[in-house]
Design a protein around this motif. Sequence first.
Motif, mmCIF file in Angstrom:
data_model
loop_
_atom_site.group_PDB
_atom_site.id
_atom_site.type_symbol
_atom_site.label_atom_id
_atom_site.label_comp_id
_atom_site.label_asym_id
_atom_site.label_seq_id
_atom_site.Cartn_x
_atom_site.Cartn_y
_atom_site.Cartn_z
ATOM 1 N N GLY A 1 -0.547 3.285 -6.209
ATOM 2 C CA GLY A 1 -1.639 3.750 -5.363
ATOM 3 C C GLY A 1 -1.158 4.486 -4.139
ATOM 4 O O GLY A 1 -1.635 5.574 -3.816
ATOM 5 N N GLY A 2 -0.189 3.892 -3.439
ATOM 6 C CA GLY A 2 0.346 4.527 -2.246
ATOM 7 C C GLY A 2 1.027 5.847 -2.540
ATOM 8 O O GLY A 2 0.879 6.820 -1.788
ATOM 9 N N GLU A 3 1.772 5.901 -3.642
ATOM 10 C CA GLU A 3 2.447 7.150 -4.008
ATOM 11 C C GLU A 3 1.428 8.249 -4.312
ATOM 12 O O GLU A 3 1.614 9.406 -3.924
ATOM 13 C CB GLU A 3 3.344 6.930 -5.228
ATOM 14 N N GLU A 4 0.337 7.879 -4.988
ATOM 15 C CA GLU A 4 -0.696 8.866 -5.300
ATOM 16 C C GLU A 4 -1.336 9.393 -4.014
ATOM 17 O O GLU A 4 -1.524 10.608 -3.859
ATOM 18 C CB GLU A 4 -1.761 8.228 -6.201
ATOM 19 N N HIS B 1 -9.872 4.059 10.270
ATOM 20 C CA HIS B 1 -8.602 4.783 10.222
ATOM 21 C C HIS B 1 -7.437 3.956 9.681
ATOM 22 O O HIS B 1 -6.286 4.353 9.822
ATOM 23 C CB HIS B 1 -8.249 5.400 11.576
ATOM 24 N N VAL B 2 -7.742 2.811 9.067
ATOM 25 C CA VAL B 2 -6.748 2.068 8.295
ATOM 26 C C VAL B 2 -7.368 1.750 6.944
ATOM 27 O O VAL B 2 -8.441 1.147 6.880
ATOM 28 C CB VAL B 2 -6.312 0.768 8.993
ATOM 29 N N TRP B 3 -6.709 2.179 5.879
ATOM 30 C CA TRP B 3 -7.166 1.946 4.509
ATOM 31 C C TRP B 3 -6.155 1.060 3.780
ATOM 32 O O TRP B 3 -5.011 0.925 4.206
ATOM 33 C CB TRP B 3 -7.283 3.261 3.735
ATOM 34 N N ALA B 4 -6.575 0.491 2.666
ATOM 35 C CA ALA B 4 -5.659 -0.251 1.796
ATOM 36 C C ALA B 4 -5.990 0.077 0.352
ATOM 37 O O ALA B 4 -7.158 0.299 -0.003
ATOM 38 C CB ALA B 4 -5.763 -1.748 2.042
ATOM 39 N N VAL B 5 -4.959 0.121 -0.481
ATOM 40 C CA VAL B 5 -5.144 0.378 -1.913
ATOM 41 C C VAL B 5 -4.280 -0.581 -2.718
ATOM 42 O O VAL B 5 -3.253 -1.067 -2.246
ATOM 43 C CB VAL B 5 -4.766 1.834 -2.293
ATOM 44 N N GLY C 1 -7.962 7.543 -5.275
ATOM 45 C CA GLY C 1 -8.824 8.727 -5.294
ATOM 46 C C GLY C 1 -9.886 8.683 -4.206
ATOM 47 O O GLY C 1 -10.206 9.709 -3.585
ATOM 48 N N ILE C 2 -10.435 7.502 -3.961
ATOM 49 C CA ILE C 2 -11.455 7.352 -2.918
ATOM 50 C C ILE C 2 -10.839 7.562 -1.537
ATOM 51 O O ILE C 2 -11.404 8.257 -0.685
ATOM 52 C CB ILE C 2 -12.117 5.966 -3.015
#
Length: 503
Positions: free
Chosen positions: A29-32, A311-315, A333-334
């Motif tokens: 996820g992070g790499e994408e 302004h902080v996301w997690a995947v 993607g989101i």
Amino acid sequence: MVGAVPLGDAVAVAEPELVDVVVVGLGVGGEEVAGRLAEAGLSVVGVERDLVGGECPYWGCIPSKMMIRAANALAEARRVDGLAGTAQVQPDWAPVAKRIREEATDTWDDTVAADRFIGKGGRLVRGAGQLDGPGRVRVGDQVFEARHGIVLGTGTRPSVPPIDGLADTPYWTNHQAIEAEELPDSLLVLGGGAIGLELAQVFARFGVRVTVVEALDRVLAVEEPEASEVAAAALRADGVEIHTGVRAERVEHDGTRFTLHGGGGVEFTAERLLVVTGRKAHLAELGLDTIGLDANQRYLPVDDRLHVTDHVWAVGDLTGEGAFTHIAMYQAGIVIADILARTRQAKAGADASGTASVVGGAMGASSSLAASGSSGSAGTVPRADYRALPRVTFTDPEVGAVGLTEQQARDRGINVQVGFTKLGSSTRGWIHQVGDDGFIKVVADADQGVLIGATSVGPAGGEVLSALVVAVHAAVPLSQLRHMIYAYPTFHRAIETALRDLS
């Protein structure tokens, strides 16, 4: 230079380096996220402490499915006697280990993945990243400040239960099982979930004596009971011993063999012990307290745009929505859409005012982005929807499932209808003859007239699942599903029979 700079007897700390986005953890996820944002022209720092790509390409999806492919080939060869004459099979682990080492993992070297990210315009920083206050990430002596946001994608690691004596033994996790150059003569598998069953069946088909020990009353306990029964029967047919309802109490290792002591005085011994009892997000390592968040949680809560805070996301796995590569990619993607929408808004605001907007930790209350709140650009960014979350256990037969199980639906008070058909009673199952174990089960909301869950077990259970995923995701009316044309003779035609059973 970023970091501490000597200045006489005092130490001055250099200003943080300003970038657009920092991604902490470059699993799938992070790499994408990092790669796509870099390709879009943002200045992106990707921070990774281990291997770029994460668990999936090195110890998860890819190498394990190579093992499964090889084991299934052995099983199919052994089925020749029931279909087309006779065959002799001599298992050899060497080509499997070689393929995993050379084709899948480059001997657990991430140079290709790292170069791919850098080639997209990203900057790779090796080390353990942690939040260092709003909008800031620290990696050793380096500090980065993000204009447009921080994305956390540090995943999970194997969760090892606190069993007496276990920590002092050379037990395996899935990492050592995947990396094995030679197979043991016997293997104890502690944990009867998807990973445990997949690896147990692989090793058994290569001649290892395998015993699975599960604390719950059935294997694959998160799936339908019928799926548990089929999976357990298939593994037992491969020679696997399965013991459910056994809680491990103590582990010993005498230098050669493991002994697992369970409740009620039962004991199991084997040359190797594989512990696959779940995975855990290590939130305490992320510096969440520096932005006012509690790190004493199993997973990191996010909203339907994957925001931890503004302004902080997690995947990925650390969000607790499912430890699947496809979930991490879906979430990525989101996040990508949300961040790009915000950067467009920031640019529009800067162009209109003639001044640059700085977001992240430096964003002021009067910023044009602050006015939009945490929801981003509502018209362009999709919201996460997990109603039709697909999952596949790649045993033979495969166990594919989507949405709610029958029990989960009943627990929610839904007016449930259930349809069921055995795969062997279908024409394609009858033709398949050997290895046709499986079924289709559909769970419907009778009041809404739509499917809310389904399970597909069979030789191609994960592939047949795709039709059921569409039905659940799109809430296709049952009337339409019943009047579709299902190709003959296929495994997926059994869906029509299961739908008919609803009434």
